[in-house]
Structure formats: structure tokens, C-alpha cells
Motif scaffolding. Structure first.
Motif, PDB file in Angstrom:
ATOM      1  N   VAL A 151       0.848  -1.191   0.000  1.00 37.13           N
ATOM      2  CA  VAL A 151       0.000   0.000   0.000  1.00 37.13           C
ATOM      3  C   VAL A 151       0.886   1.244   0.000  1.00 37.13           C
ATOM      4  CG1 VAL A 151      -1.731   1.345   1.240  1.00 37.13           C
ATOM      5  CG2 VAL A 151      -1.890  -1.156   1.195  1.00 37.13           C
ATOM      6  N   GLU A 152       0.676   2.136  -0.962  1.00 36.47           N
ATOM      7  CA  GLU A 152       1.408   3.398  -1.031  1.00 36.47           C
ATOM      8  C   GLU A 152       0.407   4.552  -0.909  1.00 36.47           C
ATOM      9  OE1 GLU A 152       4.052   6.146  -4.133  1.00 36.47           O
ATOM     10  OE2 GLU A 152       3.202   4.216  -4.790  1.00 36.47           O
ATOM     11  N   ILE A 153       0.545   5.353   0.128  1.00 41.65           N
ATOM     12  CA  ILE A 153      -0.337   6.498   0.327  1.00 41.65           C
ATOM     13  C   ILE A 153       0.223   7.674  -0.472  1.00 41.65           C
ATOM     14  CG2 ILE A 153      -1.305   8.114   2.017  1.00 41.65           C
ATOM     15  CD1 ILE A 153      -1.067   5.865   4.102  1.00 41.65           C
ATOM     16  N   VAL A 154      -0.506   8.111  -1.498  1.00 43.72           N
ATOM     17  CA  VAL A 154      -0.025   9.182  -2.368  1.00 43.72           C
ATOM     18  C   VAL A 154      -0.665  10.523  -2.029  1.00 43.72           C
ATOM     19  CG1 VAL A 154       0.528   7.613  -4.254  1.00 43.72           C
ATOM     20  CG2 VAL A 154      -1.752   8.636  -4.135  1.00 43.72           C
ATOM     21  N   ARG A 209      -6.350  14.225 -10.620  1.00 43.48           N
ATOM     22  CA  ARG A 209      -5.009  14.460 -11.160  1.00 43.48           C
ATOM     23  C   ARG A 209      -4.119  13.231 -11.038  1.00 43.48           C
ATOM     24  NH1 ARG A 209      -3.834  18.219  -7.978  1.00 43.48           N
ATOM     25  NH2 ARG A 209      -2.558  17.049  -6.513  1.00 43.48           N
ATOM     26  N   GLU A 210      -4.103  12.610  -9.857  1.00 44.41           N
ATOM     27  CA  GLU A 210      -3.199  11.490  -9.577  1.00 44.41           C
ATOM     28  C   GLU A 210      -3.749  10.153 -10.034  1.00 44.41           C
ATOM     29  OE1 GLU A 210      -0.235  11.815  -8.464  1.00 44.41           O
ATOM     30  OE2 GLU A 210      -0.279  13.931  -7.919  1.00 44.41           O
ATOM     31  N   ARG A 211      -5.065  10.056 -10.131  1.00 44.91           N
ATOM     32  CA  ARG A 211      -5.736   8.807 -10.505  1.00 44.91           C
ATOM     33  C   ARG A 211      -5.217   7.626  -9.700  1.00 44.91           C
ATOM     34  NH1 ARG A 211      -6.021   7.908 -16.731  1.00 44.91           N
ATOM     35  NH2 ARG A 211      -7.552   6.401 -16.066  1.00 44.91           N
ATOM     36  N   PRO A 212      -5.457   7.646  -8.380  1.00 46.93           N
ATOM     37  CA  PRO A 212      -5.015   6.532  -7.538  1.00 46.93           C
ATOM     38  C   PRO A 212      -5.815   5.277  -7.852  1.00 46.93           C
ATOM     39  CG  PRO A 212      -6.501   7.926  -6.315  1.00 46.93           C
ATOM     40  CD  PRO A 212      -6.254   8.629  -7.625  1.00 46.93           C
ATOM     41  N   ASP A 213      -5.356   4.151  -7.327  1.00 45.22           N
ATOM     42  CA  ASP A 213      -6.116   2.913  -7.484  1.00 45.22           C
ATOM     43  C   ASP A 213      -7.351   2.916  -6.587  1.00 45.22           C
ATOM     44  OD1 ASP A 213      -4.220   1.625  -9.291  1.00 45.22           O
ATOM     45  OD2 ASP A 213      -2.900   1.535  -7.549  1.00 45.22           O
ATOM     46  N   VAL A 214      -7.170   3.467  -5.379  1.00 42.91           N
ATOM     47  CA  VAL A 214      -8.232   3.422  -4.356  1.00 42.91           C
ATOM     48  C   VAL A 214      -8.294   4.756  -3.620  1.00 42.91           C
ATOM     49  CG1 VAL A 214      -9.112   2.217  -2.310  1.00 42.91           C
ATOM     50  CG2 VAL A 214      -7.752   0.963  -4.009  1.00 42.91           C
ATOM     51  N   ILE A 215      -9.520   5.167  -3.253  1.00 46.37           N
ATOM     52  CA  ILE A 215      -9.687   6.318  -2.378  1.00 46.37           C
ATOM     53  C   ILE A 215     -10.516   5.899  -1.165  1.00 46.37           C
ATOM     54  CG2 ILE A 215     -11.615   7.134  -3.806  1.00 46.37           C
ATOM     55  CD1 ILE A 215     -10.918   9.981  -2.848  1.00 46.37           C
ATOM     56  N   PHE A 216      -9.936   6.081   0.033  1.00 48.17           N
ATOM     57  CA  PHE A 216     -10.649   5.843   1.293  1.00 48.17           C
ATOM     58  C   PHE A 216     -11.317   7.160   1.672  1.00 48.17           C
ATOM     59  CE2 PHE A 216      -7.709   2.341   1.308  1.00 48.17           C
ATOM     60  CZ  PHE A 216      -8.375   1.321   1.978  1.00 48.17           C
ATOM     61  N   ARG A 239       4.637   7.802 -20.481  1.00 45.41           N
ATOM     62  CA  ARG A 239       4.611   6.745 -21.493  1.00 45.41           C
ATOM     63  C   ARG A 239       3.307   6.718 -22.275  1.00 45.41           C
ATOM     64  NH1 ARG A 239       9.569   6.014 -22.741  1.00 45.41           N
ATOM     65  NH2 ARG A 239      10.900   5.358 -21.014  1.00 45.41           N
ATOM     66  N   SER A 240       2.193   7.125 -21.632  1.00 46.92           N
ATOM     67  CA  SER A 240       0.909   7.146 -22.317  1.00 46.92           C
ATOM     68  C   SER A 240       0.050   8.253 -21.731  1.00 46.92           C
ATOM     69  CB  SER A 240       0.194   5.788 -22.197  1.00 46.92           C
ATOM     70  OG  SER A 240      -0.078   5.490 -20.839  1.00 46.92           O
ATOM     71  N   MET A 241      -1.031   8.568 -22.417  1.00 43.20           N
ATOM     72  CA  MET A 241      -1.843   9.726 -22.090  1.00 43.20           C
ATOM     73  C   MET A 241      -2.312   9.755 -20.647  1.00 43.20           C
ATOM     74  SD  MET A 241      -3.276  12.535 -22.998  1.00 43.20           S
ATOM     75  CE  MET A 241      -3.090  12.484 -24.772  1.00 43.20           C
ATOM     76  N   TRP A 242      -2.877   8.650 -20.172  1.00 33.49           N
ATOM     77  CA  TRP A 242      -3.486   8.648 -18.845  1.00 33.49           C
ATOM     78  C   TRP A 242      -2.636   7.941 -17.800  1.00 33.49           C
ATOM     79  CZ3 TRP A 242      -6.704  12.345 -19.126  1.00 33.49           C
ATOM     80  CH2 TRP A 242      -7.456  12.550 -20.281  1.00 33.49           C
ATOM     81  N   ASP A 243      -1.373   7.731 -18.117  1.00 31.35           N
ATOM     82  CA  ASP A 243      -0.454   7.161 -17.140  1.00 31.35           C
ATOM     83  C   ASP A 243      -0.246   8.168 -16.011  1.00 31.35           C
ATOM     84  OD1 ASP A 243       1.475   5.779 -15.779  1.00 31.35           O
ATOM     85  OD2 ASP A 243       2.763   5.429 -17.507  1.00 31.35           O
ATOM     86  N   SER A 244      -0.285   7.708 -14.762  1.00 30.49           N
ATOM     87  CA  SER A 244      -0.117   8.617 -13.622  1.00 30.49           C
ATOM     88  C   SER A 244       1.348   8.850 -13.273  1.00 30.49           C
ATOM     89  CB  SER A 244      -0.853   8.065 -12.389  1.00 30.49           C
ATOM     90  OG  SER A 244      -0.336   6.800 -12.030  1.00 30.49           O
ATOM     91  N   GLU A 245       2.262   8.032 -13.823  1.00 29.67           N
ATOM     92  CA  GLU A 245       3.679   8.145 -13.495  1.00 29.67           C
ATOM     93  C   GLU A 245       4.423   8.940 -14.577  1.00 29.67           C
ATOM     94  OE1 GLU A 245       5.059   6.991 -10.733  1.00 29.67           O
ATOM     95  OE2 GLU A 245       3.163   6.175 -10.011  1.00 29.67           O
ATOM     96  N   PHE A 246       5.353   9.776 -14.132  1.00 31.29           N
ATOM     97  CA  PHE A 246       6.194  10.526 -15.069  1.00 31.29           C
ATOM     98  C   PHE A 246       7.536   9.824 -15.239  1.00 31.29           C
ATOM     99  CE2 PHE A 246       3.312  13.815 -13.473  1.00 31.29           C
ATOM    100  CZ  PHE A 246       2.874  14.348 -14.670  1.00 31.29           C
TER     101      PHE A 246
END
Length: 389
Positions: A26-29, A44-51, A142-149
Motif C-alpha cells: 500500500v502506497e499512500i499518495v 489528477r493522480e488517478r489513484p487505485d483506491v480512495i478511502f 509513457r501514455s496519455m493517462w499514465d499517472s507516473e512521469f
């Protein structure tokens, strides 16, 4: 698994973070007490999960979840609530799970176990092209909606600026003597050309290292940069928004998706003077689309959605008075008198601290009239009026 935490109670937020950091994978962003900031970060970040806490003062968590899932249905939502009665509503909007406060370690671990089965692999997907991002700052994905730079090493700031300038003039010849005057005005031509050639070489090496198929060709006394199959966020945003000619219901989700590309003004963090006219042009275009979407939301009684748009404007441009005034009027339409007062106070403080000025007469006049009407309502003398922007 990348997660964002939202709860307007600081202690509850700290407790949730304390439990989650002990669970592997689990990574808290991001963690937020302000739900509007959380919404912006989620889009903006498009996380996998939001609590997400449900019972918050500024806005109900279920409204936030609906906003997120209307734009990015792949983001999983877990509600955190003190009230079991919210569970039914949670699952109506496709929430992945819900946990009851005070959150227990074993119950949270079970929720995370379920989430991991739903979250896709974290391998970076590539469409074979890549994208250059120029909103806010120069970056690559790498792609349009990728969250990583992509990590990029620029050997010199001159090479970075030269590349940015060629990107702005993509597909068009740029004279070498113009580049010399702009980047190396203090050196003689011989030394200047040597530095120009070295910078071009560094750019090509950098692009090769990150596997971006961008070409810079030398012809006659000019350079031409071609993006080939690589995309540019400015083009994708501008062309996409122009294709959506109205703020209809069928287009509004597409509008919202495209608006997330606008992370900030064009090359704002770079501070290049030569980019100012393009920065201003794109900013005006962005505000035009914001106004178009706001008009659509207001005409359909969706005041919360309109407020979220202008909260984003205020975050990106905190020293522009128009966003405060618009939010005052939107909160008035929503019947949130406290927030009208709050926005007016924020505006007065901002203008005093930054410019030693008072609000414009039009804003003062509107506020005084609004204040007078509120006082009459309190005294039982006022009539309810239909308000508009």
C-alpha cells in the motif's frame, strides 16, 4: 496499490494512515482534510483506491465519490463512516467496500486484501508513442493517462529550454541565429554555435535514453522538431475540447476528463519569457471552457459541480479576483451563506496582502446588496428571489 485518504477529522486521518502504512503493498499518495482538494488530487493522480469519509462538513463524501467515478470509474472507492446506514447508498454508486469507525486493523486488512484482487498490475503500459507534458512544467509520460512521469536527466538548463522552445514551434523551421540571440546573447557567434550544437546533441541523447521517437533535423540555417507519433498534452487538450462544441450532458464527462490534462498554466514553473503569449492564450481558452461548463451546470441546477470547477480555478490562480466573485455567487445559489462570507473575506485579505487594494466596486456593490437581503430575510422582511449568475 496507490491510495488517497480523505477525512475532515485530523485524528481519524492519522489513525487510518497509521494502520495502512503497516500493510504491505500500500502506497499512500495523498491525505486530505479538505474534500475539494482531495477531489482535485484524485482526478489528477488517478489513484487505485480512495478511502473516503462520508459525513464531512463541506460536502457529503458520496457526492465526491460520484464526481470521481463519473470521470474515472476504474478508481475504487472505500467509504469510511460512523454510520452503518450509509452502506446501502455506498453500494448503489459501486463502492468497493465500506468500513465502520473506529477502524479496526483486522477489518481494514480484509478490505485491502479484496482491493488487491481488483487493482490491475502496476506495470507501466505504453501505447508505443509517449506524451510530452507542458502544462505546469516540462515532463514526459509513457501514455496519455499514465499517472507516473518518466525520470529525465537534463545535462544543462539551456538544453531543456532549447527543447521547450522547439516544442512550442514543433513542425516549423526555427532559425539558428534566433536561437543564438535568445539563449547565448552574451557570446560571440563561433562560441555560440558550438554551444548550440552541443545542446542539440544533448537533447537527442536525452530523447534516445527515454525512448521518445522525436526527431530534430537540421536544414539550411534552421532546426525543425517533429513529434512523429509522440503526443503533446497541449494538442490533445486543445483539439479534444474544440471537438466538444457544447456543454451537453453527453459531453460533460468528456470535458471533465480533458480538463484534468490542464495541470497548470503552460510551462508556468519554467518561467520562460518567450512562452508568455502562448501561456496567456491557453489560459484564456481554459477559462472559456470553464465558463461554458459552469453555465451548463448552473442551468441544470448542479451548483456543487460548478463550485468544484471554480475551486480549481482559485487553486491555480489564487491572486485573480474573478474566481472569488464567481464562487460567492455560486454559493449564494446553493444557499450556503457562510461560504459567501468566507469567499468575500478571503478576497479582501488577498487583495490587501498582495496589492494593498480593496475589491472592485462591482463586487462591493453585489456583496452589499446581498448582505442587505440576508439581513431582511433574518428580520422576516425579505422575499425569496430567483438568483442567477
Amino acid at each position: 496499490m496507490r491510495v488517497i485518504l480523505v477525512d475532515d477529522e485530523a485524528l481519524a486521518l492519522e489513525h487510518m494512515e497509521h494502520l495502512l502504512v503497516k500493510i504491505s503493498g500500500v502506497e499512500i499518495v495523498g491525505k486530505f482534510q479538505n474534500p475539494f482538494r482531495a477531489l482535485e488530487a484524485s482526478l489528477r493522480e488517478r489513484p487505485d483506491v480512495i478511502f473516503l469519509d462520508i459525513d464531512m462538513l463541506e460536502i457529503n463524501g458520496i457526492e465526491i465519490a460520484e464526481q470521481i467515478q463519473s470521470s474515472y470509474p476504474e478508481i475504487l472507492v472505500v467509504f469510511v463512516t460512523a454510520y452503518d446506514e450509509y452502506a446501502v447508498k455506498a453500494f448503489e454508486i459501486n463502492a468497493m467496500d465500506y468500513v465502520i469507525k473506529p477502524v479496526q486493523r483486522t477489518r481494514l486488512a480484509e478490505t485491502v486484501r479484496r482491493l488487491k484482487k481488483r487493482v490491475p498490475s502496476q506495470a507501466i503500459s505504453s501505447d508505443g508513442s509517449g506524451i510530452i507534458c507542458c502544462f505546469q512544467t516540462l515532463q514526459f509520460k509513457r501514455s496519455m493517462w499514465d499517472s507516473e512521469f518518466v525520470d529525465v536527466y537534463w545535462r544543462t538548463s539551456k538544453a531543456r529550454e532549447l527543447f521547450s522552445f522547439l516544442i512550442q514551434h514543433r513542425g516549423r523551421p526555427v532559425r539558428k541565429d534566433i536561437l543564438l540571440d535568445m539563449l547565448w546573447p552574451e557570446v560571440d557567434d563561433k562560441k555560440g554555435y558550438a554551444q548550440l550544437y552541443a545542446a542539440i546533441y544533448q537533447i537527442r541523447r536525452t530523447l534516445s535514453a527515454i525512448q521518445m521517437n522525436i526527431t530534430i533535423s537540421s536544414l539550411d540555417h534552421s532546426y525543425v522538431l517533429e513529434l512523429n507519433e509522440v503526443k503533446l498534452d497541449v494538442d490533445e487538450w486543445q483539439n479534444g475540447m474544440a471537438a466538444l462544441t457544447s456543454g451537453s450532458d453527453e459531453n460533460v464527462v468528456k470535458h471533465q476528463n480533458l480538463m484534468t490534462l490542464y495541470r497548470g498554466d503552460y510551462l508556468a514553473e519554467e518561467g520562460y519569457l518567450w512562452a508568455e503569449s502562448e501561456r496567456e492564450r491557453l489560459r484564456i481558452l481554459w477559462l472559456h471552457y470553464i465558463n461554458m461548463m459552469t453555465d451548463h451546470f448552473v442551468s441544470n441546477g448542479k451548483y456543487t459541480e460548478a463550485i468544484l470547477l471554480y475551486r480549481r480555478v482559485q487553486v491555480l490562480h489564487p491572486y485573480v479576483d474573478s474566481s472569488y466573485f464567481m464562487l460567492m455567487k455560486l454559493y449564494d445559489l446553493l444557499g450556503d451563506h457562510h461560504s459567501v462570507e468566507q469567499q468575500y473575506k478571503h478576497l479582501r485579505n488577498m487583495l490587501k496582502e498582495e496589492y494593498d487594494m480593496k475589491p472592485k466596486p462591482t463586487i462591493e456593490k453585489w456583496y452589499e446588496k446581498w448582505k442587505s437581503e440576508m439581513n431582511r430575510h433574518k428580520n422576516g422582511d425579505g422575499n425569496n428571489e430567483c438568483r442567477s449568475l
